[in-house]
Design an enzyme around this catalytic site. Sequence first.
Site, PDB file in Angstrom:
ATOM      1  N   GLU A 257       0.834  -1.196   0.000  1.00 39.10           N
ATOM      2  CA  GLU A 257       0.000   0.000   0.000  1.00 39.10           C
ATOM      3  C   GLU A 257       0.876   1.256   0.000  1.00 39.10           C
ATOM      4  O   GLU A 257       1.842   1.353   0.769  1.00 39.10           O
ATOM      5  CB  GLU A 257      -0.872  -0.048   1.264  1.00 39.10           C
ATOM      6  CG  GLU A 257      -1.774   1.123   1.507  1.00 39.10           C
ATOM      7  CD  GLU A 257      -2.560   0.957   2.805  1.00 39.10           C
ATOM      8  OE1 GLU A 257      -3.516   1.724   3.014  1.00 39.10           O
ATOM      9  OE2 GLU A 257      -2.215   0.055   3.614  1.00 39.10           O
TER      10      GLU A 257
ATOM     11  N   LYS B  11      -9.129   2.384  -1.989  1.00 40.68           N
ATOM     12  CA  LYS B  11      -9.376   1.695  -0.723  1.00 40.68           C
ATOM     13  C   LYS B  11     -10.806   1.988  -0.289  1.00 40.68           C
ATOM     14  O   LYS B  11     -11.268   3.127  -0.351  1.00 40.68           O
ATOM     15  CB  LYS B  11      -8.385   2.196   0.323  1.00 40.68           C
ATOM     16  CG  LYS B  11      -8.377   1.427   1.632  1.00 40.68           C
ATOM     17  CD  LYS B  11      -7.202   1.904   2.487  1.00 40.68           C
ATOM     18  CE  LYS B  11      -7.042   1.109   3.761  1.00 40.68           C
ATOM     19  NZ  LYS B  11      -5.822   1.495   4.508  1.00 40.68           N
TER      20      LYS B  11
ATOM     21  N   TYR C  70      -8.722   4.848  13.765  1.00 34.63           N
ATOM     22  CA  TYR C  70      -8.754   4.398  15.156  1.00 34.63           C
ATOM     23  C   TYR C  70      -7.352   3.973  15.571  1.00 34.63           C
ATOM     24  O   TYR C  70      -6.487   3.713  14.733  1.00 34.63           O
ATOM     25  CB  TYR C  70      -9.730   3.238  15.333  1.00 34.63           C
ATOM     26  CG  TYR C  70      -9.421   2.009  14.494  1.00 34.63           C
ATOM     27  CD1 TYR C  70      -8.560   1.024  14.961  1.00 34.63           C
ATOM     28  CD2 TYR C  70      -9.984   1.844  13.229  1.00 34.63           C
ATOM     29  CE1 TYR C  70      -8.267  -0.086  14.199  1.00 34.63           C
ATOM     30  CE2 TYR C  70      -9.698   0.728  12.457  1.00 34.63           C
ATOM     31  CZ  TYR C  70      -8.836  -0.245  12.945  1.00 34.63           C
ATOM     32  OH  TYR C  70      -8.547  -1.347  12.183  1.00 34.63           O
TER      33      TYR C  70
ATOM     34  N   CYS D 282      -5.403  -3.142   2.281  1.00 32.39           N
ATOM     35  CA  CYS D 282      -5.184  -3.266   3.725  1.00 32.39           C
ATOM     36  C   CYS D 282      -6.444  -3.438   4.571  1.00 32.39           C
ATOM     37  O   CYS D 282      -6.976  -4.529   4.690  1.00 32.39           O
ATOM     38  CB  CYS D 282      -4.365  -2.083   4.218  1.00 32.39           C
ATOM     39  SG  CYS D 282      -3.592  -2.400   5.831  1.00 32.39           S
TER      40      CYS D 282
ATOM     41  N   TYR E  63     -16.465 -59.436  -3.602  1.00 25.42           N
ATOM     42  CA  TYR E  63     -17.883 -59.070  -3.512  1.00 25.42           C
ATOM     43  C   TYR E  63     -18.629 -60.106  -2.675  1.00 25.42           C
ATOM     44  O   TYR E  63     -18.541 -61.304  -2.909  1.00 25.42           O
ATOM     45  CB  TYR E  63     -18.480 -58.996  -4.925  1.00 25.42           C
ATOM     46  CG  TYR E  63     -19.852 -58.366  -4.954  1.00 25.42           C
ATOM     47  CD1 TYR E  63     -20.002 -56.986  -4.977  1.00 25.42           C
ATOM     48  CD2 TYR E  63     -21.000 -59.153  -4.967  1.00 25.42           C
ATOM     49  CE1 TYR E  63     -21.252 -56.396  -5.008  1.00 25.42           C
ATOM     50  CE2 TYR E  63     -22.253 -58.582  -5.002  1.00 25.42           C
ATOM     51  CZ  TYR E  63     -22.381 -57.203  -5.021  1.00 25.42           C
ATOM     52  OH  TYR E  63     -23.629 -56.627  -5.051  1.00 25.42           O
TER      53      TYR E  63
ATOM     54  N   LYS F  97     -19.118 -52.518  -6.539  1.00 25.83           N
ATOM     55  CA  LYS F  97     -18.878 -52.938  -5.154  1.00 25.83           C
ATOM     56  C   LYS F  97     -19.129 -51.783  -4.185  1.00 25.83           C
ATOM     57  O   LYS F  97     -19.613 -51.983  -3.069  1.00 25.83           O
ATOM     58  CB  LYS F  97     -17.442 -53.446  -5.000  1.00 25.83           C
ATOM     59  CG  LYS F  97     -17.139 -54.713  -5.788  1.00 25.83           C
ATOM     60  CD  LYS F  97     -15.692 -55.156  -5.611  1.00 25.83           C
ATOM     61  CE  LYS F  97     -15.392 -56.398  -6.433  1.00 25.83           C
ATOM     62  NZ  LYS F  97     -13.977 -56.823  -6.317  1.00 25.83           N
TER      63      LYS F  97
END
Length: 674
Positions: free
Chosen positions: A46, A115, A121, A173, A490, A635
């Site tokens: 980025e 983006k 934050y 990101c 069988y 089978k």
Amino acid sequence: MNYGYFRAAAASVQLKVADTEFNSKKIIEAAKAAAANGARLVVFPELCVTGYTCGDLFLQESLLKSAARECEKIAEALAKCEAIVAVGLPVRHKGALYNAAAILFKGKILALVPKTFIPNYSEFYERRHFAGAETIEKKASICFSKKNSAVPFGTNILICPEGSGAKIAFEICEDLWAPNPPSTRLALAGANIVANLSASNEIIGKAEYRRLLCAAASARLFCAYIYADASQDESSQDMVFAGHNLICENGKILAQSELFQTQTVFADIDLGLLEAERARTTTFGQCQTSEKRRDAGEENSCLEISVQLKEADYDKARNFYRSVNARPFVPSDSKARGQRCQEVINLQAQGLAKRLRHINCKSAVLGLSGGLDSTLALLVTCRAFDLCKLDRKGILAVTMPGFGTTDRTYQNALSLAKEAGVSLKEVSIAAAVRQHFSDIGQDEKDRDVTYENSQARERTQILMDLANKSGGIVIGTGDLSELALGWCTYNGDHMSMYGVNASIPKTLVRHLVQWEADSAQSEKFTEALLDVLNTPVSPELLPPTNGNISQKTEELVGPYELHDFFLYNIVRYGFAPAKIFFLAKKAFAGEKSSQGQKAGDENRVQDQKAPRFTNAEIKKWLKTFYRRFFSQQFKRSCLPDGAKVGTVSLSPRGDWRMPSDASAALWLNEVEAL
């Protein structure tokens, strides 16, 4: 031939924050090196053109113009590279600044992807500089320069290299870390590769979380996920970066860089595998339909940009950036293998325990030959009885010596029953089979299929009748590999009242028995289990030679290591013969080794390289596998119940529903053409 593979690279480069000219040179060098190594997609971090940590410098005219100028320089410098390259830079559009990925190819800027989710934050404050993708009008484009005058700008963009099967989408990101990432919508629109240009700072525990996040995204979306991370050359004013690059596919990490190393990592993505997974998981298609209905009438469809990439030839490629497990049913790591063995045996035992409780059964009967499969069945039955708090004496182990029984397997059967604490009964089948030969006019000297199968059916009759006498059930011992090849009689060993080994391949059976031997409380029990492991796999239906087993299964039908490899890739992913042949050559190119041997301890199953097989041997046994797999479906169509414990099962009520009359001609012809 590319076999459905697509090589991608995630690259972190040395950089100087805000020095776009220096950064572009490093990007060009890394991109050229990656392309020269066969990468068809190279993803950088980025904002790598400027550096992610420029802060308020992103608002400086000089930096923005320089970033745009260097982006075009990068595109021009890579004009002759046979690779799509994604770089990050700040882009202005209609008065707003965007954190964007520029997709470059053959000297041009194909698209710009902004983006979507802008973090604001903790240590992130991107909204101070960047707008989110929601502010962009639909079908937007940017006049980047005269050469790139109308570059598509938006999040609904897929890059589609013609003929490769790849559809590549991009996010940046934080988009991955959001609850509803753009990659979900893009994958439902057809993207099978998602590239993430990231600048994820490093704090304690974040690398492991990042691994989980990328792997989970690739698993949930049945895609490849490429994560290119900013290097340690970003500013450390408030954060430290580590260049943690990852390439994941369908929940697995194919490649990752070491932290703080500025590396380029490569992986050969298996697009065929991803498409097979999407096709078999019908809920993926369901979600695609729902997404299309939601977008009906809106201008939300993806813009697909086609490019022409030279097809890679993996037959001539020097490197193959992908590990091929020669034993796909068995984890290669010893710790993981131990955990797998414990889980598998517990699943087997829990399945049988449920059946015992349901029918209020306190007795079980099984034929104990002293071979691998019946030994595992005994171990599982003992665990099931323990779970149900039933006396192990309610388990009747029946040894039924016949014309091919050797003293070695006979003695091992006796020892196993004694050490396990179960009841033991010996019933010789020789007289009964000879009477049967007389009844049907079979010459005992004629060692044909009737000679062999008469013994197997006589044993099954004995077990069924003994179960009736004790009010119990017959525990089947046949395994998944035998079912795939039809290597069972069988209505003989093919039949039981509950098959505990029905989804256990032969290569895993060995490790399960080894795991039990390692944890056995009795030394004699361990010795018996280890000797079983060293006994050649055999139905013991032909008379011994000088007291030794004369009939070795793998000499007749081929090595189980190869057959289990074929089985996994055919049933799990539906790969074509040519691709399986290619993968087998990669998987079995190791050193020759003796199965079950170790210096100083020849009784033990070991971590070891796969035995080497020639191309001719692989082709021969691949042909055998297809021929038997198709001809023996009848089978499998009437198999008794048996719990599924892995991703591959041949139960006609579950994973595998195939007509018994299907022709193998198409597949056999492809094998012949190899």
